[in-house]
Enzyme design. Sequence first.
Site, short mmCIF file in Angstrom:
data_model
loop_
_atom_site.label_atom_id
_atom_site.label_comp_id
_atom_site.label_asym_id
_atom_site.label_seq_id
_atom_site.Cartn_x
_atom_site.Cartn_y
_atom_site.Cartn_z
N ARG A 161 -10.73 -111.69 114.38
CA ARG A 161 -11.55 -111.99 115.07
C ARG A 161 -11.96 -112.28 116.73
NH1 ARG A 161 -11.74 -117.53 111.69
NH2 ARG A 161 -9.00 -116.93 112.06
N LYS B 163 -1.28 -108.50 151.90
CA LYS B 163 -0.53 -108.03 150.60
C LYS B 163 0.81 -107.96 151.16
CE LYS B 163 0.88 -103.98 149.51
NZ LYS B 163 1.21 -102.81 148.86
C1 UD1 Z 1 -5.93 -121.27 108.91
C2 UD1 Z 1 -5.33 -121.81 107.53
C3 UD1 Z 1 -6.87 -122.68 107.36
C4 UD1 Z 1 -7.41 -124.04 108.85
C5 UD1 Z 1 -6.81 -122.79 109.75
C6 UD1 Z 1 -7.15 -124.14 111.15
C7 UD1 Z 1 -4.34 -120.85 105.89
C8 UD1 Z 1 -4.31 -120.78 104.69
N1 UD1 Z 1 -6.12 -121.68 106.72
O1 UD1 Z 1 -6.58 -120.56 108.10
O2 UD1 Z 1 -7.13 -124.08 106.27
O3 UD1 Z 1 -8.42 -124.61 108.36
O4 UD1 Z 1 -5.99 -122.58 109.69
O5 UD1 Z 1 -7.11 -123.15 111.74
O6 UD1 Z 1 -3.35 -121.26 106.25
N2 UD1 Z 1 -0.07 -116.29 110.70
C9 UD1 Z 1 0.84 -115.81 110.35
N3 UD1 Z 1 0.65 -115.32 109.59
C10 UD1 Z 1 -0.13 -114.45 108.95
C11 UD1 Z 1 -1.41 -115.43 109.07
C12 UD1 Z 1 -1.57 -116.03 110.42
O7 UD1 Z 1 1.81 -115.94 111.89
O8 UD1 Z 1 -0.05 -113.27 107.95
C13 UD1 Z 1 -0.41 -117.64 111.85
C14 UD1 Z 1 -2.00 -116.39 113.15
O9 UD1 Z 1 -0.75 -116.17 113.76
C15 UD1 Z 1 -2.13 -117.72 113.15
C16 UD1 Z 1 -1.97 -118.84 112.78
O10 UD1 Z 1 -1.00 -118.59 111.57
O11 UD1 Z 1 -1.43 -118.76 114.79
C17 UD1 Z 1 -3.73 -119.52 111.57
O12 UD1 Z 1 -3.69 -118.16 111.09
P1 UD1 Z 1 -5.66 -117.71 111.32
O13 UD1 Z 1 -5.07 -116.58 110.11
O14 UD1 Z 1 -6.03 -118.17 112.28
O15 UD1 Z 1 -5.46 -118.29 109.66
P2 UD1 Z 1 -7.03 -119.79 109.72
O16 UD1 Z 1 -7.84 -118.47 108.73
O17 UD1 Z 1 -7.82 -120.10 110.73
CA CA Z 2 -7.31 -120.13 113.20
#
Ligand code: UD1
Ligand code: CA
Length: 434
Positions: A17, A327
Site C-alpha cells: 500500500r 560544504k
Molecule cells: C495486521 C493484523 C490486523 C491488524 C493490523 C494492525 C494480521 C493477520 N493482521 O494487519 O489484524 O489490525 O496489523 O496494524 O496480523 N509482516 C511480516 N511478514 C509478513 C507480513 C507482514 O513480517 O509476511 C509484518 C510487516 O512488515 C508489518 C507487520 O507485519 O510490519 C504488519 O503487516 P501488515 O501487512 O501491515 O498487516 P495488516 O494487514 O496491517
Molecule cells: Ca499494518
Amino acid sequence: MSNSLSIVILAAGKGSRMKSLKAKVLHKICGREMLYYSIKAAKEITDDVIVVVAHQKDAVITSMEKYFTGLTFVTQDAENFPGTGGAMMEVKPRYDDVLVLNGDMPLITRSSIEKFLANPADIVMSVIPLDNPSGYGRVVIENNQVLRIVEEKDASESEKTINTVNAGVYAFKHHVLQTYIPRLSNANAQKEYYLTDVIEMARNDGLNIAPLYVEEVEFKGVNSKNDLTNAEIIMMERLRRTWMDAGVIMQLPESIYLEEGVQFEGECVIENGARLCGNSLIVNSHIKAHSVIEDSVIRDSDIGPLAHIRPLSIIEGTHIGNFVEVKKSTLTGVKAGHLSYLGDATIDTGSNIGAGTITCNYDGLKKYQTIIGKNVFIGSDTQLIAPIEIADNVMIAAGTTVTSGKYESDILILSRHPIKKIAGFFTKFFSKGK
Ligand code: UD1
Ligand code: CA
C-alpha cells in the site's frame, strides 16, 4: 531493563500500500527509517530484541546495524509461509514473556509497551475503537474477553460493522506461541498464515485473552504515504517539545523541520523555517530563518538567514550570513557575511570572506582543497582556484582570481586590469537614437 521479556518486531512484509519499490519499514520519518523507532523503544526495555525480516532483508539489516548492536535478525520463509503468523515460525525468544510488535508502528513508546506487561492474562492484545475501522482486523469481544480476530478481507458484512480493531501488539507466553504457531493454516482470503488466528485457538482451549485499550496515536500503523506524513508530523512535534524542554528556543516551532539525529547543547535559538538534518550538533548557536543545516557541527556561531550548511562542515565561533553555502569545510573564527560558496575549505581565525567569494573546488574531474590561514582579508568577488594555500596575514583585493598554488604571509594579492576612461561616451551613445 526487563530481563524476562523478549520483543519480536515484524518487519518482513512488502507494504504494497506504500506504492514504492522500497520496503515499507525503510521509509523515513524525521530522517530515520520507521523501523528504527520501534527497535529503539524495544531496546529501552530488553536486551532480547528479535527482528523478523524477508523482503529486502539485506537493506533492512544493514540500515538497522547503523544504529543498534545486539539485535537478533530472523528470516521468514515468506514464500512458503507468508503472513504475520508465518513471520513468527522461526522466532526463538530467549524469555518466557514475548511481546510482538508490528514494524510499521513508529510512534509507539516504552511506556505504552510496558502496559502490556502489567496484565496477568495468557494473552494481552491491543485494541482501539475507531470511527473508521476499515483496513484493520476486527476484534470480537464478549465480557471483556477476546473471542477472535477477523481480518477485513475475511469478515462478514456484520463483522465489518465492528469498530474495535486489532492494533497489532500482543503479549504472549512463549509456550502459547509454541503450541499454536505450528497449527496455523492459510485457509483464508489472503492465503496467509495469520498470527491473529492464535487468539481463537487459544480461546477455544480456555485460555484467557485480555483486550488492552490503547491510544490510537501511538498504535496507528503506517500503511500509506499519507500515514507516513501524518506520523512524521507527530514525531517531529515530539522532537521539538523534547528540545524546547531541554532549553532550546524555537520561533514558530511548527515551521521548523528537525530530524531525530540532531542534538543541541547550551543556549540555542532556532528561527522559523529552519531545516536541521542528519547527525548535526548545534551548540550555543543562533540558526536564523530558512537556513538548512545538514550533518554538520555548529558551535558558538550564527548562521543565516537563508544559509546552506552542507554535510561534514565544522563551524566554530563564526558568522555566516545570507546566501552563503558551505560544504565539507572547517571554519574557525571566520566572518562570511554574504553570497559565498566555501567548499572543501579550511579557514582560520580572524579571516574575513568578502561578498561573492567562491572557492573553485572542482575542475570537472576532481575536488581540491582550499586552505586559508589567520587574518586573511578576502575582498569581494574573489575566486580562489583550488588547490590553493594562503598563509596568515594576507590581503586579497576585490575582484581577484587567485590561481592555484601557495601564497606566503604578509602580501597583497591583486589581479586587475587598468581602468580605461573614454570621455564623452555616454552622451554620444544615448544621442544616437534621437
Ligand atoms: C495486521 C493484523 C490486523 C491488524 C493490523 C494492525 C494480521 C493477520 N493482521 O494487519 O489484524 O489490525 O496489523 O496494524 O496480523 N509482516 C511480516 N511478514 C509478513 C507480513 C507482514 O513480517 O509476511 C509484518 C510487516 O512488515 C508489518 C507487520 O507485519 O510490519 C504488519 O503487516 P501488515 O501487512 O501491515 O498487516 P495488516 O494487514 O496491517
Ligand atoms: Ca499494518
